[in-house]
Design a protein around this motif. Structure first.
Motif, PDB file in Angstrom:
ATOM      1  N   SER A 144       0.812  -1.218   0.000  1.00 14.10           N
ATOM      2  CA  SER A 144       0.000   0.000   0.000  1.00 14.10           C
ATOM      3  C   SER A 144       0.845   1.267   0.000  1.00 14.10           C
ATOM      4  O   SER A 144       0.359   2.342  -0.356  1.00 14.10           O
ATOM      5  CB  SER A 144      -0.933  -0.002   1.209  1.00 14.10           C
ATOM      6  N   GLY A 145       2.112   1.164   0.432  1.00 14.31           N
ATOM      7  CA  GLY A 145       2.999   2.329   0.445  1.00 14.31           C
ATOM      8  C   GLY A 145       2.867   3.193   1.681  1.00 14.31           C
ATOM      9  O   GLY A 145       3.533   4.223   1.786  1.00 14.31           O
ATOM     10  N   ALA A 170       0.841   5.188  -2.275  1.00 15.02           N
ATOM     11  CA  ALA A 170       0.404   5.751  -1.000  1.00 15.02           C
ATOM     12  C   ALA A 170      -0.615   6.862  -1.218  1.00 15.02           C
ATOM     13  O   ALA A 170      -1.623   6.961  -0.489  1.00 15.02           O
ATOM     14  CB  ALA A 170       1.615   6.285  -0.239  1.00 15.02           C
ATOM     15  N   ARG A 171      -0.369   7.700  -2.233  1.00 15.47           N
ATOM     16  CA  ARG A 171      -1.317   8.795  -2.510  1.00 15.47           C
ATOM     17  C   ARG A 171      -2.674   8.237  -2.928  1.00 15.47           C
ATOM     18  O   ARG A 171      -3.730   8.738  -2.519  1.00 15.47           O
ATOM     19  CB  ARG A 171      -0.728   9.679  -3.599  1.00 15.47           C
ATOM     20  N   LEU A 172      -2.678   7.167  -3.737  1.00 17.45           N
ATOM     21  CA  LEU A 172      -3.931   6.549  -4.179  1.00 17.45           C
ATOM     22  C   LEU A 172      -4.665   5.932  -2.991  1.00 17.45           C
ATOM     23  O   LEU A 172      -5.893   6.061  -2.864  1.00 17.45           O
ATOM     24  CB  LEU A 172      -3.628   5.478  -5.230  1.00 17.45           C
ATOM     25  N   TRP A 173      -3.890   5.264  -2.098  1.00 19.84           N
ATOM     26  CA  TRP A 173      -4.506   4.635  -0.934  1.00 19.84           C
ATOM     27  C   TRP A 173      -5.170   5.678  -0.045  1.00 19.84           C
ATOM     28  O   TRP A 173      -6.302   5.494   0.423  1.00 19.84           O
ATOM     29  CB  TRP A 173      -3.444   3.863  -0.157  1.00 19.84           C
ATOM     30  N   MET A 174      -4.501   6.787   0.218  1.00 20.34           N
ATOM     31  CA  MET A 174      -5.058   7.841   1.075  1.00 20.34           C
ATOM     32  C   MET A 174      -6.271   8.488   0.428  1.00 20.34           C
ATOM     33  O   MET A 174      -7.246   8.852   1.114  1.00 20.34           O
ATOM     34  CB  MET A 174      -3.985   8.892   1.377  1.00 20.34           C
ATOM     35  N   SER A 175      -6.246   8.614  -0.906  1.00 17.16           N
ATOM     36  CA  SER A 175      -7.379   9.228  -1.612  1.00 17.16           C
ATOM     37  C   SER A 175      -8.602   8.323  -1.565  1.00 17.16           C
ATOM     38  O   SER A 175      -9.734   8.797  -1.342  1.00 17.16           O
ATOM     39  CB  SER A 175      -6.980   9.515  -3.051  1.00 17.16           C
ATOM     40  N   GLN A 176      -8.375   7.006  -1.755  1.00 14.30           N
ATOM     41  CA  GLN A 176      -9.499   6.075  -1.741  1.00 14.30           C
ATOM     42  C   GLN A 176     -10.160   5.984  -0.373  1.00 14.30           C
ATOM     43  O   GLN A 176     -11.359   5.727  -0.281  1.00 14.30           O
ATOM     44  CB  GLN A 176      -9.006   4.682  -2.165  1.00 14.30           C
ATOM     45  N   HIS A 177      -9.368   6.215   0.692  1.00 14.02           N
ATOM     46  CA  HIS A 177      -9.918   6.068   2.037  1.00 14.02           C
ATOM     47  C   HIS A 177     -10.163   7.408   2.712  1.00 14.02           C
ATOM     48  O   HIS A 177     -10.322   7.492   3.928  1.00 14.02           O
ATOM     49  CB  HIS A 177      -8.971   5.217   2.892  1.00 14.02           C
TER      50      HIS A 177
END
Length: 383
Positions: A144-145, A170-177
């Motif tokens: 997830s980074g 990591a940026r995608l994970w934070m955006s999705q959540h």
């Protein structure tokens, strides 16, 4: 009995080595290595423990202490205290961690990097922090980074995650959540961090002891007229000045002997030439001037050039006998010449030394006495 040059030089050599080693050992004993615990890091210059070592044993900004749990604590002025896990004196780095196990929070504080600190950060790296719902905690994986920072996750139902800025996963994970994000500069010393762990390496440049450590030495403070100065004390090696002093003391007796021997040879040649001039008066075959006794001149000349035998006229005065056809000897049991170790044969000539009555082959004893003024058997001096 006078000592030889070799023994004198060896004695001086060991005395000087002992003095140098003793002086360097004394310097090391002034500031001994200390530890807060048997497994703790060695504490020595530039670090120093106030309770056990004086200020002369360390450098400003490197003071440590031992807490009630025998941990080594580094005091970093405005940044506060940190636990020391390891010290690498060769690379001039120290591994520290937060005493409350929340290193990321300490790194976010402005006071961590102070102009007064001996551990300046040469560079910084951007990290992205995210404030997310704790229900997504189980979805954090190595791919997830992001990593969770438990000591910053104090709000109920929320958690704080962190990643290196610019990490797309990591940026995608934070955006999705639906995480609230912010970016902060984190100082680094040893190598750019890829994550914020429990400890961090700090580096110091002053005082610079890398060269001394590489030579298996230790930096110490030495008093001088201008105040304390930093010097490198070697435990086993000698300084250049000490090596030069040892070489000088070792060579001095030998040089003295060499020059003395050369002087002796010059005097001997001079005396030999002078006596030759006296004996011949400049003309070969002429008589010595002023009624000088030729025999006395000859003896003086022989002594001057190191010949310690007996003159020919004295040797000729010693009794000589020819062995008859029956091979009878003055003492039948003495039937071997002690010089050539050959038995006496009939009709051979023997010569007897009057003082001790020992006899030998005439040609053997004549040659012997020209070089040695003593009997080959009893060694009685005949000169």
């Amino acid at each position: 009995m006078a000592s030889s040059p070799a023994s004198s030089s060896i004695a001086l050599f060991f005395l000087l080595v002992l003095q140098v080693i003793t002086s360097e050992t004394a310097s090391a004993k002034t500031c001994p290595i200390s530890q807060c615990s048997p497994n703790g890091p060695d504490v020595r210059f530039p670090f120093w423990i106030r309770e056990r070592q004086g200020e002369e044993c360390g450098h400003k900004g490197f003071e440590v202490s031992c807490d009630d749990r025998s941990r080594t604590i580094l005091h970093m002025s405005e940044a506060g205290d940190f636990i020391v896990d390891a010290i690498d004196y060769g690379n001039q780095t120290v591994l520290v961690k937060d005493s409350d196990d929340c290193l990321p929070r300490r790194l976010l504080e402005d006071e961590f990097v102070s102009s007064y600190s001996p551990f300046p950060a040469p560079a910084y790296k951007n990290f992205t922090f995210g404030n997310c719902s704790s229900e997504y905690s189980s979805l954090i994986s190595p791919g997830s980074g992001v990593q969770r920072v438990d000591c910053l996750s104090l709000g109920r139902g929320s958690m704080v995650v962190v990643s290196v800025a610019g990490d797309d996963l990591a940026r995608l994970w934070m955006s999705q959540h639906h995480c609230g994000t912010w970016t902060a500069l984190i100082p680094w010393w040893w190598q750019p961090p890829t994550s914020l762990g429990e400890s961090i390496w700090l580096r110091w440049d002053d005082p610079d002891c890398k060269t001394c450590e590489a030579a298996d030495g230790r930096c110490v403070l030495q008093d001088s007229k201008k105040g304390p100065k930093l010097v490198c004390a070697h435990k086993h090696a000698l300084s250049t000045s000490a090596q030069f002093a040892i070489a000088s003391l070792f060579m001095l007796p030998w040089l003295t002997c060499i020059f003395g021997f050369i002087w002796f040879l010059k005097v001997r040649v001079f005396v030999h030439r002078r006596l030759d001039q006296i004996s011949s008066n400049g003309v070969p075959g002429s008589a010595p001037p002023n009624g000088i006794n030729r025999e006395a001149v000859e003896i003086a000349r022989r002594n001057a050039i190191g010949v310690m035998g007996i003159d020919s006229s004295t040797i000729e005065s010693y009794p000589k006998t020819q062995i008859d056809d029956l091979g009878q000897l003055p003492r039948p049991q003495d039937d071997v010449c002690a010089i050539c170790l050959s038995k006496y044969e009939r009709n051979e000539m023997i010569r007897t030394i009057p003082e001790c009555e020992h006899y030998f082959h005439m040609y053997c004893i004549d040659q012997w006495l020209r070089k040695n003024a003593s009997c080959p058997l009893c060694r009685n001096n005949k000169g």
